[in-house]
Design a protein around this motif. Sequence first.
Motif, mmCIF file in Angstrom:
data_model
loop_
_atom_site.group_PDB
_atom_site.id
_atom_site.type_symbol
_atom_site.label_atom_id
_atom_site.label_comp_id
_atom_site.label_asym_id
_atom_site.label_seq_id
_atom_site.Cartn_x
_atom_site.Cartn_y
_atom_site.Cartn_z
ATOM 1 N N PRO A 196 -1.817 15.084 -5.103
ATOM 2 C CA PRO A 196 -2.450 14.472 -6.271
ATOM 3 C C PRO A 196 -3.721 13.691 -5.935
ATOM 4 C CG PRO A 196 -0.391 13.385 -5.749
ATOM 5 C CD PRO A 196 -0.488 14.572 -4.860
ATOM 6 N N PHE A 197 -3.856 13.221 -4.692
ATOM 7 C CA PHE A 197 -5.068 12.514 -4.295
ATOM 8 C C PHE A 197 -5.181 12.515 -2.780
ATOM 9 C CE2 PHE A 197 -1.849 9.357 -3.817
ATOM 10 C CZ PHE A 197 -2.273 8.546 -2.773
ATOM 11 N N LYS A 198 -6.378 12.269 -2.295
ATOM 12 C CA LYS A 198 -6.616 12.149 -0.857
ATOM 13 C C LYS A 198 -7.058 10.741 -0.509
ATOM 14 C CE LYS A 198 -7.799 16.961 -0.281
ATOM 15 N NZ LYS A 198 -8.852 17.925 -0.324
ATOM 16 N N MET A 200 0.833 -1.214 0.000
ATOM 17 C CA MET A 200 0.000 0.000 0.000
ATOM 18 C C MET A 200 0.866 1.263 0.000
ATOM 19 S SD MET A 200 -3.066 -0.800 -0.335
ATOM 20 C CE MET A 200 -3.868 -2.385 -0.430
ATOM 21 N N MET A 201 1.945 1.267 0.778
ATOM 22 C CA MET A 201 2.827 2.443 0.794
ATOM 23 C C MET A 201 3.462 2.653 -0.579
ATOM 24 S SD MET A 201 2.696 4.215 3.503
ATOM 25 C CE MET A 201 4.191 5.189 3.569
ATOM 26 N N GLN A 202 3.846 1.574 -1.255
ATOM 27 C CA GLN A 202 4.425 1.707 -2.593
ATOM 28 C C GLN A 202 3.395 2.260 -3.574
ATOM 29 O OE1 GLN A 202 7.697 1.312 -3.226
ATOM 30 N NE2 GLN A 202 7.156 2.289 -5.144
ATOM 31 N N MET A 203 2.136 1.820 -3.450
ATOM 32 C CA MET A 203 1.078 2.362 -4.313
ATOM 33 C C MET A 203 0.867 3.850 -4.046
ATOM 34 S SD MET A 203 -1.641 -0.778 -4.255
ATOM 35 C CE MET A 203 -2.793 -0.032 -5.390
ATOM 36 N N VAL A 204 0.893 4.248 -2.775
ATOM 37 C CA VAL A 204 0.730 5.663 -2.421
ATOM 38 C C VAL A 204 1.888 6.480 -2.990
ATOM 39 C CG1 VAL A 204 0.766 7.295 -0.480
ATOM 40 C CG2 VAL A 204 -0.712 5.279 -0.399
ATOM 41 N N ARG A 205 3.105 5.980 -2.838
ATOM 42 C CA ARG A 205 4.269 6.699 -3.392
ATOM 43 C C ARG A 205 4.154 6.859 -4.905
ATOM 44 N NH1 ARG A 205 7.191 2.905 -0.176
ATOM 45 N NH2 ARG A 205 7.573 3.796 1.866
#
Length: 100
Positions: free
Chosen positions: A63-65, A44-49
């Motif tokens: 870019p997103f919330k 999940m952290m990699q997707m957020v990055r």
Amino acid sequence: MATAALTAGLERIPDQLGYLVISEDGVLASAGELENDEHTAGVMMQMVRTASRFRLSGSADPPFKRMSVILDDFVYTVTVSGQKVFVVKRQHNQQEPISV
């Protein structure tokens, strides 16, 4: 920050199967099916990055919330707030598409 303050309200989310509260330092809190799930936290952290790198030109806003990862049986709802990432795993109640 106390764990209770981090997780306030997460337990009351309908159809919630588990949650993670993550920072760059790792998992700060977890429960349910995501308790101590370092692998999912890392993914999940990699997707957020990755998603954070997509900025609209000229925009100073993040870019997103919120981001949703929808799978057959469940959905991960990912919310970024401050320096923390909140991940909630919920039951996915699939609905048939509407035919027009």
